[in-house]
Design a protein around this motif. Structure first.
Motif, mmCIF file in Angstrom:
data_model
loop_
_atom_site.group_PDB
_atom_site.id
_atom_site.type_symbol
_atom_site.label_atom_id
_atom_site.label_comp_id
_atom_site.label_asym_id
_atom_site.label_seq_id
_atom_site.Cartn_x
_atom_site.Cartn_y
_atom_site.Cartn_z
ATOM 1 N N UNK A 149 0.829 -1.213 0.000
ATOM 2 C CA UNK A 149 0.000 0.000 0.000
ATOM 3 C C UNK A 149 0.861 1.260 0.000
ATOM 4 N N UNK A 150 2.173 1.114 0.080
ATOM 5 C CA UNK A 150 3.087 2.249 0.068
ATOM 6 C C UNK A 150 3.940 2.219 -1.190
ATOM 7 N N UNK A 151 4.254 3.401 -1.690
ATOM 8 C CA UNK A 151 5.106 3.475 -2.872
ATOM 9 C C UNK A 151 6.578 3.584 -2.504
ATOM 10 N N UNK A 152 6.885 3.947 -1.241
ATOM 11 C CA UNK A 152 8.279 3.989 -0.797
ATOM 12 C C UNK A 152 8.337 3.917 0.721
ATOM 13 N N UNK A 153 9.494 3.566 1.288
ATOM 14 C CA UNK A 153 9.629 3.443 2.738
ATOM 15 C C UNK A 153 9.377 4.758 3.483
ATOM 16 N N UNK A 154 9.704 5.892 2.870
ATOM 17 C CA UNK A 154 9.472 7.181 3.518
ATOM 18 C C UNK A 154 7.980 7.384 3.753
ATOM 19 N N UNK A 155 7.177 6.959 2.813
ATOM 20 C CA UNK A 155 5.722 7.062 2.957
ATOM 21 C C UNK A 155 5.238 6.270 4.165
ATOM 22 N N UNK A 156 5.809 5.090 4.384
ATOM 23 C CA UNK A 156 5.430 4.278 5.540
ATOM 24 C C UNK A 156 5.807 4.978 6.843
ATOM 25 N N UNK A 157 6.982 5.588 6.878
ATOM 26 C CA UNK A 157 7.432 6.308 8.073
ATOM 27 C C UNK A 157 6.528 7.494 8.353
ATOM 28 N N UNK A 158 6.246 8.268 7.314
ATOM 29 C CA UNK A 158 5.384 9.442 7.473
ATOM 30 C C UNK A 158 3.994 9.021 7.926
ATOM 31 N N UNK A 159 3.519 7.900 7.470
ATOM 32 C CA UNK A 159 2.200 7.392 7.877
ATOM 33 C C UNK A 159 2.146 7.210 9.389
ATOM 34 N N UNK A 160 3.258 6.782 9.994
ATOM 35 C CA UNK A 160 3.277 6.535 11.430
ATOM 36 C C UNK A 160 3.561 7.779 12.263
ATOM 37 N N UNK A 161 4.434 8.665 11.788
ATOM 38 C CA UNK A 161 4.841 9.802 12.627
ATOM 39 C C UNK A 161 4.464 11.150 12.032
ATOM 40 N N UNK A 162 3.689 11.153 10.946
ATOM 41 C CA UNK A 162 3.412 12.387 10.231
ATOM 42 C C UNK A 162 2.240 13.205 10.715
ATOM 43 N N UNK A 163 1.607 12.858 11.814
ATOM 44 C CA UNK A 163 0.502 13.660 12.325
ATOM 45 C C UNK A 163 0.985 15.002 12.839
ATOM 46 N N UNK A 164 0.066 15.892 13.086
ATOM 47 C CA UNK A 164 0.409 17.256 13.476
ATOM 48 C C UNK A 164 1.337 17.312 14.687
ATOM 49 N N UNK A 165 1.134 16.462 15.685
ATOM 50 C CA UNK A 165 1.951 16.486 16.897
ATOM 51 C C UNK A 165 2.642 15.157 17.194
ATOM 52 N N UNK A 166 2.507 14.172 16.335
ATOM 53 C CA UNK A 166 3.035 12.840 16.638
ATOM 54 C C UNK A 166 4.539 12.836 16.905
ATOM 55 N N UNK A 167 5.323 13.440 16.034
ATOM 56 C CA UNK A 167 6.777 13.436 16.219
ATOM 57 C C UNK A 167 7.152 14.189 17.493
ATOM 58 N N UNK A 168 6.434 15.256 17.799
ATOM 59 C CA UNK A 168 6.714 16.044 19.003
ATOM 60 C C UNK A 168 6.382 15.227 20.253
ATOM 61 N N UNK A 169 5.275 14.513 20.230
ATOM 62 C CA UNK A 169 4.902 13.642 21.345
ATOM 63 C C UNK A 169 5.996 12.595 21.548
ATOM 64 N N UNK A 170 6.396 11.941 20.480
ATOM 65 C CA UNK A 170 7.439 10.919 20.571
ATOM 66 C C UNK A 170 8.727 11.516 21.128
ATOM 67 N N UNK A 171 9.080 12.718 20.683
ATOM 68 C CA UNK A 171 10.293 13.390 21.158
ATOM 69 C C UNK A 171 10.238 13.605 22.676
ATOM 70 N N UNK A 172 9.096 14.081 23.161
ATOM 71 C CA UNK A 172 8.962 14.339 24.592
ATOM 72 C C UNK A 172 8.975 13.054 25.419
ATOM 73 N N UNK A 173 8.576 11.950 24.824
ATOM 74 C CA UNK A 173 8.550 10.671 25.543
ATOM 75 C C UNK A 173 9.866 9.901 25.417
ATOM 76 N N UNK A 174 10.816 10.431 24.665
ATOM 77 C CA UNK A 174 12.060 9.681 24.430
ATOM 78 C C UNK A 174 12.797 9.319 25.716
ATOM 79 N N UNK A 175 12.828 10.208 26.678
ATOM 80 C CA UNK A 175 13.620 9.942 27.880
ATOM 81 C C UNK A 175 12.804 9.896 29.164
ATOM 82 N N UNK A 176 11.483 9.917 29.025
ATOM 83 C CA UNK A 176 10.683 9.883 30.244
ATOM 84 C C UNK A 176 9.253 9.429 29.967
#
Length: 109
Positions: free
Chosen positions: A7-34
């Protein structure tokens, strides 16, 4: 969540699908160490509405990137942390941070 590989045309598309939401990457960043409670996450992202933050957290949990633990106390206490799968994004998030720092330095200094 099972997603068909074709269902994806490239691996970047798969990554963006998981972390590409408006705040998803920021949430993950804040949870990295705590592990953080909902209110702590919201404090770190004051522009996020309650509805948007809750939606992004639900999607990250559904995709197996974060773990949600609810304590049976009054009032209920909910904590969020990264799963091992979520922790595997650390190098990507660190590079995004490095790139963003350089961008801000080049653009605004």
């Amino acid at each position: 969540m099972a997603i068909a590989c074709n269902s994806f045309t490239c691996p970047v598309e798969a990554t963006i699908r998981l972390i590409g939401g408006k705040y998803k990457a920021v949430i993950l960043w804040h949870l990295m160490n705590s592990t953080l409670r909902y209110s702590e996450l919201h404090r770190r992202m004051p522009k996020a509405t309650d509805k948007m933050l809750a939606q992004q957290l639900r999607e990250l949990e559904k995709d197996g990137l974060i773990h949600r633990k609810v304590y049976p106390v009054v009032p209920p206490r909910t904590e969020y942390s990264l799963t091992d799968f979520g922790k595997s994004l650390a190098p990507i998030l660190e590079e995004m941070c490095n790139w963003g720092e350089q961008y801000l330095k080049d653009t605004y200094e």
